[in-house]
Design a protein around this motif. Structure first.
Motif, PDB file in Angstrom:
ATOM      1  N   LEU A 352       0.835  -1.205   0.000  1.00 47.91           N
ATOM      2  CA  LEU A 352       0.000   0.000   0.000  1.00 47.91           C
ATOM      3  C   LEU A 352       0.866   1.251   0.000  1.00 47.91           C
ATOM      4  O   LEU A 352       0.593   2.211  -0.737  1.00 47.91           O
ATOM      5  N   THR A 353       1.927   1.267   0.801  1.00 45.62           N
ATOM      6  CA  THR A 353       2.827   2.429   0.817  1.00 45.62           C
ATOM      7  C   THR A 353       3.558   2.564  -0.518  1.00 45.62           C
ATOM      8  O   THR A 353       3.757   3.674  -1.011  1.00 45.62           O
ATOM      9  N   ASN A 354       3.940   1.441  -1.122  1.00 49.48           N
ATOM     10  CA  ASN A 354       4.582   1.497  -2.445  1.00 49.48           C
ATOM     11  C   ASN A 354       3.632   2.072  -3.491  1.00 49.48           C
ATOM     12  O   ASN A 354       4.034   2.832  -4.372  1.00 49.48           O
ATOM     13  N   MET A 355       2.365   1.685  -3.382  1.00 47.50           N
ATOM     14  CA  MET A 355       1.356   2.172  -4.321  1.00 47.50           C
ATOM     15  C   MET A 355       1.184   3.680  -4.177  1.00 47.50           C
ATOM     16  O   MET A 355       1.099   4.416  -5.165  1.00 47.50           O
ATOM     17  N   SER A 356       1.149   4.151  -2.930  1.00 49.07           N
ATOM     18  CA  SER A 356       1.024   5.587  -2.664  1.00 49.07           C
ATOM     19  C   SER A 356       2.216   6.343  -3.258  1.00 49.07           C
ATOM     20  O   SER A 356       2.048   7.366  -3.932  1.00 49.07           O
ATOM     21  N   LYS A 357       3.409   5.828  -3.023  1.00 52.49           N
ATOM     22  CA  LYS A 357       4.623   6.482  -3.533  1.00 52.49           C
ATOM     23  C   LYS A 357       4.613   6.549  -5.052  1.00 52.49           C
ATOM     24  O   LYS A 357       4.937   7.595  -5.648  1.00 52.49           O
ATOM     25  N   TYR A 358       4.229   5.460  -5.690  1.00 55.06           N
ATOM     26  CA  TYR A 358       4.183   5.415  -7.158  1.00 55.06           C
ATOM     27  C   TYR A 358       3.182   6.422  -7.715  1.00 55.06           C
ATOM     28  O   TYR A 358       3.486   7.171  -8.650  1.00 55.06           O
ATOM     29  N   LEU A 359       1.976   6.459  -7.151  1.00 56.32           N
ATOM     30  CA  LEU A 359       0.935   7.346  -7.667  1.00 56.32           C
ATOM     31  C   LEU A 359       1.309   8.817  -7.494  1.00 56.32           C
ATOM     32  O   LEU A 359       0.986   9.655  -8.337  1.00 56.32           O
ATOM     33  N   ILE A 360       1.988   9.142  -6.403  1.00 57.22           N
ATOM     34  CA  ILE A 360       2.370  10.533  -6.144  1.00 57.22           C
ATOM     35  C   ILE A 360       3.603  10.933  -6.957  1.00 57.22           C
ATOM     36  O   ILE A 360       3.613  11.962  -7.636  1.00 57.22           O
ATOM     37  N   GLU A 361       4.640  10.111  -6.902  1.00 59.38           N
ATOM     38  CA  GLU A 361       5.917  10.498  -7.506  1.00 59.38           C
ATOM     39  C   GLU A 361       5.990  10.222  -9.005  1.00 59.38           C
ATOM     40  O   GLU A 361       6.605  10.997  -9.746  1.00 59.38           O
ATOM     41  N   LYS A 362       5.384   9.138  -9.462  1.00 59.71           N
ATOM     42  CA  LYS A 362       5.497   8.774 -10.871  1.00 59.71           C
ATOM     43  C   LYS A 362       4.277   9.180 -11.692  1.00 59.71           C
ATOM     44  O   LYS A 362       4.402   9.533 -12.860  1.00 59.71           O
ATOM     45  N   ARG A 363       3.095   9.112 -11.083  1.00 62.50           N
ATOM     46  CA  ARG A 363       1.888   9.448 -11.826  1.00 62.50           C
ATOM     47  C   ARG A 363       1.451  10.886 -11.618  1.00 62.50           C
ATOM     48  O   ARG A 363       0.596  11.396 -12.344  1.00 62.50           O
ATOM     49  N   GLY A 364       2.013  11.559 -10.611  1.00 61.32           N
ATOM     50  CA  GLY A 364       1.757  12.982 -10.442  1.00 61.32           C
ATOM     51  C   GLY A 364       0.508  13.352  -9.665  1.00 61.32           C
ATOM     52  O   GLY A 364       0.116  14.513  -9.656  1.00 61.32           O
ATOM     53  N   TYR A 365      -0.124  12.370  -8.987  1.00 59.53           N
ATOM     54  CA  TYR A 365      -1.319  12.709  -8.222  1.00 59.53           C
ATOM     55  C   TYR A 365      -0.957  13.482  -6.960  1.00 59.53           C
ATOM     56  O   TYR A 365       0.145  13.329  -6.409  1.00 59.53           O
ATOM     57  N   GLU A 366      -1.907  14.284  -6.506  1.00 62.94           N
ATOM     58  CA  GLU A 366      -1.651  15.153  -5.362  1.00 62.94           C
ATOM     59  C   GLU A 366      -1.663  14.356  -4.067  1.00 62.94           C
ATOM     60  O   GLU A 366      -2.572  13.567  -3.820  1.00 62.94           O
ATOM     61  N   LYS A 367      -0.642  14.554  -3.241  1.00 56.94           N
ATOM     62  CA  LYS A 367      -0.610  13.846  -1.964  1.00 56.94           C
ATOM     63  C   LYS A 367      -1.449  14.572  -0.925  1.00 56.94           C
ATOM     64  O   LYS A 367      -1.700  15.776  -1.035  1.00 56.94           O
ATOM     65  N   TRP A 368      -1.861  13.825   0.078  1.00 60.83           N
ATOM     66  CA  TRP A 368      -2.768  14.375   1.110  1.00 60.83           C
ATOM     67  C   TRP A 368      -2.358  13.854   2.466  1.00 60.83           C
ATOM     68  O   TRP A 368      -1.917  12.698   2.607  1.00 60.83           O
TER      69      TRP A 368
END
Length: 370
Positions: A352-368
């Motif tokens: 789950l943490t890897n998924m969060s990191k990928y979506l934020i850093e590689k896909r550009g989604y906004e972190k919260w």
């Protein structure tokens, strides 16, 4: 180049989405570059593009949208209209009586806009120029650069004056230029058609189906069918109701993000449903309504997820106990993969943490995070 593509992804996913202006600006820029306009000039580390060409693109994009008999919302808010809606609609209504969009386009490119609309068209161009400069150009890139006009810069090197002949040349000569960094120009030139959609796989798929049907169906219908999601609103509601019933039996409910007691709760998709069409029970957690509304389509940061590890796993274990077969099957497919389910808690949490990191850093989604 890789960093530029990551930034473009961040612009598309994270920058403001209160209107469609951002999409029109990106699409217009890409189309002008893809058309290899002779008006484009490369100057050291920036590329100059006539603002008039962009304004023309905006009019061609928004004409069919604003002139449609079906409401196609372009701004958030009930009954809200784009700032130039009323002025443009007068022109659209006029041209719809004399041939529609194609006549409008031919007049801009060849004859010039009808003399009857001289003032209306001038006022529309003036409004569009100001809107483009003060809205999307100012804010694009702000989500990661934290500054205004960080990518697009407008240079008003000419004066917009009315003219008897209002056409593309008049727009180019009267509206100044804007610049973008050379690396963005190269990115748009290399893969712009994939970003804007003209060479998008979905577009090509739809185009193939239309041709194969001998144009008996339209591409919009094909795309609508291709994009149908197997998870319906009813499925989402059923899963949320199941989740709530399990929590109610478990007793006290604590918001997973604020760790405060709540009497009534929202069931939050940890990874937003709009981003990953996932309705698995592991991806559903109880949250305070106001916090859930604040989170919306953002991704919990890795640090914040780690901070909430104990309570996340606590809820996973409750759901696992109540719906063991479904829970383990879902978590195996999405988070565990080939890993065994014996130590599923830590393995799934790490993924789950890897998924969060990928979506934020590689896909550009906004972190919260709170």
């Amino acid at each position: 180049m890789n960093e530029t593509f990551i930034n473009i992804s961040k612009i598309i996913e994270r920058d403001s989405k209160s209107t469609t202006y951002k999409f029109a600006l990106l699409r217009g820029t890409i189309d002008i570059i893809q058309e290899n306009s002779p008006y484009i000039e490369i100057k050291k580390n920036v590329v100059e593009i006539p603002m008039g060409l962009l304004i023309e693109k905006w009019m061609l994009y928004y004409y069919p949208i604003l002139g449609s008999t079906v409401l196609i919302p372009q701004i958030n808010g009930v009954n809200s209209k784009l700032a130039f809606h009323t002025k443009f609609l007068k022109i659209i209504n006029y041209y719809n009586e004399v041939g529609g969009l194609s006549t409008f386009y031919n007049d801009i490119r060849i004859k010039g806009i009808s003399k009857e609309l001289n003032k209306e068209f001038y006022d529309l161009v003036k409004d569009l120029k100001n809107i483009i400069v003060k809205n999307p150009m100012q804010y694009i890139g702000n989500s990661f650069n934290k500054s205004y006009y960080s990518i697009y810069q407008y240079q008003n090197n000419s004066t917009l004056k009315n003219s008897e002949t209002q056409n593309t040349n008049w727009l180019i000569n009267s509206c100044g230029i804007f610049t973008i960094p050379i690396e963005y120009y190269n990115a748009f030139k290399l893969l712009g058609s994939f970003i804007s959609g003209t060479d998008n796989i979905l577009f090509k798929w739809a185009d193939f189906s239309v041709n194969a049907s001998h144009e008996k169906i339209n591409p919009e219908k094909v795309i609508a069918e291709i994009l149908k999601n197997p998870i319906t609103d009813r499925d989402v509601l059923a899963s949320k109701n199941l989740y709530k019933s399990i929590l109610n039996e478990a007793g006290e409910i604590i918001c997973v993000w604020s760790e405060t007691k709540i009497k009534t709760c929202d069931v939050d998709h940890v990874i937003p449903f709009s981003i990953m069409k996932n309705n698995d029970l592991w991806n559903l957690l109880p949250a305070k309504s106001s916090i859930n509304n604040n989170k919306r389509d953002k991704i919990p940061s890795v640090d914040f997820i780690i901070k909430q590890k104990d309570i996340i796993i606590h809820y996973w274990e409750i759901i696992h106990k109540a719906q063991e077969k479904r829970f383990l099957e879902e978590i195996q497919i999405t988070l565990l993969g080939n890993n065994k389910t014996l130590n599923w808690q830590n393995l799934a949490f790490n993924q789950l943490t890897n998924m969060s990191k990928y979506l934020i850093e590689k896909r550009g989604y906004e972190k919260w995070e709170l």
